[in-house]
Scaffold this motif. Structure first.
Motif, PDB file in Angstrom:
ATOM      1  N   GLY A   1      19.093   1.206   4.646  1.00 21.33           N
ATOM      2  CA  GLY A   1      19.114  -0.231   4.837  1.00 21.33           C
ATOM      3  C   GLY A   1      17.799  -0.935   4.542  1.00 21.33           C
ATOM      4  O   GLY A   1      17.671  -2.123   4.794  1.00 21.33           O
ATOM      5  N   GLN A   2      16.826  -0.209   4.008  1.00 20.00           N
ATOM      6  CA  GLN A   2      15.514  -0.791   3.737  1.00 20.00           C
ATOM      7  C   GLN A   2      15.220  -0.796   2.247  1.00 20.00           C
ATOM      8  O   GLN A   2      15.719   0.029   1.495  1.00 20.00           O
ATOM      9  CB  GLN A   2      14.410   0.009   4.440  1.00 20.00           C
ATOM     10  CG  GLN A   2      14.458  -0.074   5.939  1.00 20.00           C
ATOM     11  CD  GLN A   2      14.099  -1.444   6.433  1.00 20.00           C
ATOM     12  OE1 GLN A   2      13.029  -1.958   6.168  1.00 20.00           O
ATOM     13  NE2 GLN A   2      15.025  -2.058   7.153  1.00 20.00           N
ATOM     14  N   LEU A   3      14.388  -1.740   1.837  1.00 18.30           N
ATOM     15  CA  LEU A   3      13.880  -1.792   0.478  1.00 18.30           C
ATOM     16  C   LEU A   3      12.360  -1.794   0.597  1.00 18.30           C
ATOM     17  O   LEU A   3      11.796  -2.591   1.360  1.00 18.30           O
ATOM     18  CB  LEU A   3      14.355  -3.070  -0.216  1.00 18.30           C
ATOM     19  CG  LEU A   3      14.017  -3.151  -1.693  1.00 18.30           C
ATOM     20  CD1 LEU A   3      15.219  -3.681  -2.462  1.00 18.30           C
ATOM     21  CD2 LEU A   3      12.809  -4.004  -1.940  1.00 18.30           C
ATOM     22  N   THR A   4      11.710  -0.897  -0.122  1.00 17.40           N
ATOM     23  CA  THR A   4      10.264  -0.757  -0.039  1.00 17.40           C
ATOM     24  C   THR A   4       9.654  -0.964  -1.416  1.00 17.40           C
ATOM     25  O   THR A   4      10.136  -0.406  -2.399  1.00 17.40           O
ATOM     26  CB  THR A   4       9.874   0.642   0.483  1.00 17.40           C
ATOM     27  OG1 THR A   4      10.518   0.859   1.739  1.00 17.40           O
ATOM     28  CG2 THR A   4       8.375   0.779   0.652  1.00 17.40           C
ATOM     29  N   ALA A   5       8.600  -1.769  -1.462  1.00 11.84           N
ATOM     30  CA  ALA A   5       7.870  -2.011  -2.700  1.00 11.84           C
ATOM     31  C   ALA A   5       6.379  -2.011  -2.387  1.00 11.84           C
ATOM     32  O   ALA A   5       5.960  -2.289  -1.257  1.00 11.84           O
ATOM     33  CB  ALA A   5       8.273  -3.340  -3.312  1.00 11.84           C
ATOM     34  N   VAL A   6       5.582  -1.697  -3.414  1.00 12.27           N
ATOM     35  CA  VAL A   6       4.125  -1.684  -3.269  1.00 12.27           C
ATOM     36  C   VAL A   6       3.514  -2.399  -4.466  1.00 12.27           C
ATOM     37  O   VAL A   6       3.890  -2.141  -5.608  1.00 12.27           O
ATOM     38  CB  VAL A   6       3.563  -0.246  -3.207  1.00 12.27           C
ATOM     39  CG1 VAL A   6       2.053  -0.247  -3.067  1.00 12.27           C
ATOM     40  CG2 VAL A   6       4.200   0.556  -2.101  1.00 12.27           C
ATOM     41  N   ALA A   7       2.588  -3.304  -4.191  1.00 11.33           N
ATOM     42  CA  ALA A   7       1.769  -3.924  -5.225  1.00 11.33           C
ATOM     43  C   ALA A   7       0.391  -3.275  -5.139  1.00 11.33           C
ATOM     44  O   ALA A   7      -0.249  -3.312  -4.088  1.00 11.33           O
ATOM     45  CB  ALA A   7       1.669  -5.433  -5.004  1.00 11.33           C
ATOM     46  N   ASN A   8      -0.025  -2.645  -6.231  1.00 12.88           N
ATOM     47  CA  ASN A   8      -1.292  -1.921  -6.259  1.00 12.88           C
ATOM     48  C   ASN A   8      -2.392  -2.788  -6.875  1.00 12.88           C
ATOM     49  O   ASN A   8      -2.196  -3.381  -7.929  1.00 12.88           O
ATOM     50  CB  ASN A   8      -1.154  -0.635  -7.076  1.00 12.88           C
ATOM     51  CG  ASN A   8      -0.136   0.297  -6.482  1.00 12.88           C
ATOM     52  OD1 ASN A   8      -0.259   0.694  -5.338  1.00 12.88           O
ATOM     53  ND2 ASN A   8       0.885   0.631  -7.240  1.00 12.88           N
ATOM     54  N   PHE A   9      -3.522  -2.830  -6.200  1.00 12.48           N
ATOM     55  CA  PHE A   9      -4.691  -3.572  -6.678  1.00 12.48           C
ATOM     56  C   PHE A   9      -5.887  -2.632  -6.686  1.00 12.48           C
ATOM     57  O   PHE A   9      -5.837  -1.542  -6.111  1.00 12.48           O
ATOM     58  CB  PHE A   9      -4.984  -4.759  -5.755  1.00 12.48           C
ATOM     59  CG  PHE A   9      -3.909  -5.806  -5.744  1.00 12.48           C
ATOM     60  CD1 PHE A   9      -3.945  -6.867  -6.629  1.00 12.48           C
ATOM     61  CD2 PHE A   9      -2.856  -5.725  -4.842  1.00 12.48           C
ATOM     62  CE1 PHE A   9      -2.954  -7.833  -6.626  1.00 12.48           C
ATOM     63  CE2 PHE A   9      -1.861  -6.689  -4.829  1.00 12.48           C
ATOM     64  CZ  PHE A   9      -1.908  -7.747  -5.722  1.00 12.48           C
ATOM     65  N   ASN A  10      -6.986  -3.055  -7.296  1.00 15.35           N
ATOM     66  CA  ASN A  10      -8.188  -2.222  -7.362  1.00 15.35           C
ATOM     67  C   ASN A  10      -8.772  -1.914  -5.991  1.00 15.35           C
ATOM     68  O   ASN A  10      -9.350  -0.852  -5.786  1.00 15.35           O
ATOM     69  CB  ASN A  10      -9.260  -2.897  -8.230  1.00 15.35           C
ATOM     70  CG  ASN A  10      -8.874  -2.930  -9.687  1.00 15.35           C
ATOM     71  OD1 ASN A  10      -8.111  -2.101 -10.162  1.00 15.35           O
ATOM     72  ND2 ASN A  10      -9.404  -3.907 -10.411  1.00 15.35           N
ATOM     73  N   PHE A  11      -8.642  -2.846  -5.052  1.00 12.19           N
ATOM     74  CA  PHE A  11      -9.264  -2.670  -3.748  1.00 12.19           C
ATOM     75  C   PHE A  11      -8.255  -2.621  -2.603  1.00 12.19           C
ATOM     76  O   PHE A  11      -8.596  -2.926  -1.468  1.00 12.19           O
ATOM     77  CB  PHE A  11     -10.317  -3.762  -3.519  1.00 12.19           C
ATOM     78  CG  PHE A  11     -11.513  -3.584  -4.402  1.00 12.19           C
ATOM     79  CD1 PHE A  11     -12.601  -2.833  -3.984  1.00 12.19           C
ATOM     80  CD2 PHE A  11     -11.534  -4.135  -5.672  1.00 12.19           C
ATOM     81  CE1 PHE A  11     -13.691  -2.636  -4.809  1.00 12.19           C
ATOM     82  CE2 PHE A  11     -12.627  -3.943  -6.508  1.00 12.19           C
ATOM     83  CZ  PHE A  11     -13.710  -3.195  -6.084  1.00 12.19           C
ATOM     84  N   GLY A  12      -7.023  -2.229  -2.918  1.00 15.77           N
ATOM     85  CA  GLY A  12      -6.043  -2.072  -1.857  1.00 15.77           C
ATOM     86  C   GLY A  12      -4.617  -2.194  -2.349  1.00 15.77           C
ATOM     87  O   GLY A  12      -4.363  -2.307  -3.553  1.00 15.77           O
ATOM     88  N   ASN A  13      -3.705  -2.155  -1.408  1.00 19.30           N
ATOM     89  CA  ASN A  13      -2.276  -2.222  -1.691  1.00 19.30           C
ATOM     90  C   ASN A  13      -1.613  -3.204  -0.743  1.00 19.30           C
ATOM     91  O   ASN A  13      -2.018  -3.332   0.410  1.00 19.30           O
ATOM     92  CB  ASN A  13      -1.613  -0.856  -1.481  1.00 19.30           C
ATOM     93  CG  ASN A  13      -2.214   0.208  -2.360  1.00 19.30           C
ATOM     94  OD1 ASN A  13      -2.340   0.053  -3.557  1.00 19.30           O
ATOM     95  ND2 ASN A  13      -2.622   1.305  -1.741  1.00 19.30           N
TER      96      ASN A  13
END
Length: 163
Positions: free
Chosen positions: A129-141
């Motif tokens: 029931g969950q949707l997970t996404a990640v936005a990756n950046f140079n200094f974190g997520n």
């Protein structure tokens, strides 16, 4: 037998406002050390839009957002620059969104519309029931955890981001 008196220790009805200035200073300290930040969007118990921030050195805490503080945070994630001119952490307003899941979903859509590179966990690997996404950046997520519903699934399918 010991007698306990809890009357002097309870403060029903009294609620101290969140010290967002101290949270800002902690976040600025993390940035000055070039910590990689993990960030999660939410609505706090008082109804403010927040990011929950953590790093390998600092346990998760909340930071209430306004437009300038959100821009400051995104600038750090992208460039590592931590200068906070014009950021007033005490100038926050309650959100018009009461539901944390709706807020996270709207933020996910905002990042998708802004063409931020995102990674999505396949449905068979995600929590039920969950949707997970990640936005990756140079200094974190930035991590997005939203309830999987027809609205968000069809939106992301239309964008070609999930199947």
């Amino acid at each position: 037998m010991i007698q306990f008196n809890f009357e002097s220790t309870t403060s029903i009805g009294k609620h101290e406002p969140y010290n967002n200035v101290a949270a800002h200073e902690e976040l600025k300290s993390m940035m000055s050390r070039s910590d990689r930040l993990n960030i999660f969007f939410d609505i706090d118990k008082d109804g403010y839009e927040v990011v929950k921030v953590e790093s390998t050195c600092v346990k998760r805490f909340s930071y209430q957002l306004n437009d300038k503080s959100a821009d400051w945070l995104l600038k750090y994630l992208s460039t590592g620059k931590s200068e906070d001119f014009e950021v007033e952490p005490s100038e926050v307003q309650k959100s018009d969104q009461a539901n944390g899941n709706e807020y996270r979903k709207n933020m996910l859509k905002l990042f998708v519309e802004s063409k931020v590179n995102m990674q999505f966990t396949p449905e068979f690997r995600d929590r039920r029931g969950q949707l997970t996404a990640v936005a990756n950046f140079n200094f974190g997520n930035i991590f997005f955890f939203v309830n999987r519903d027809e609205d968000i699934v069809s939106y992301l399918q239309e964008k070609g981001l999930i199947h």
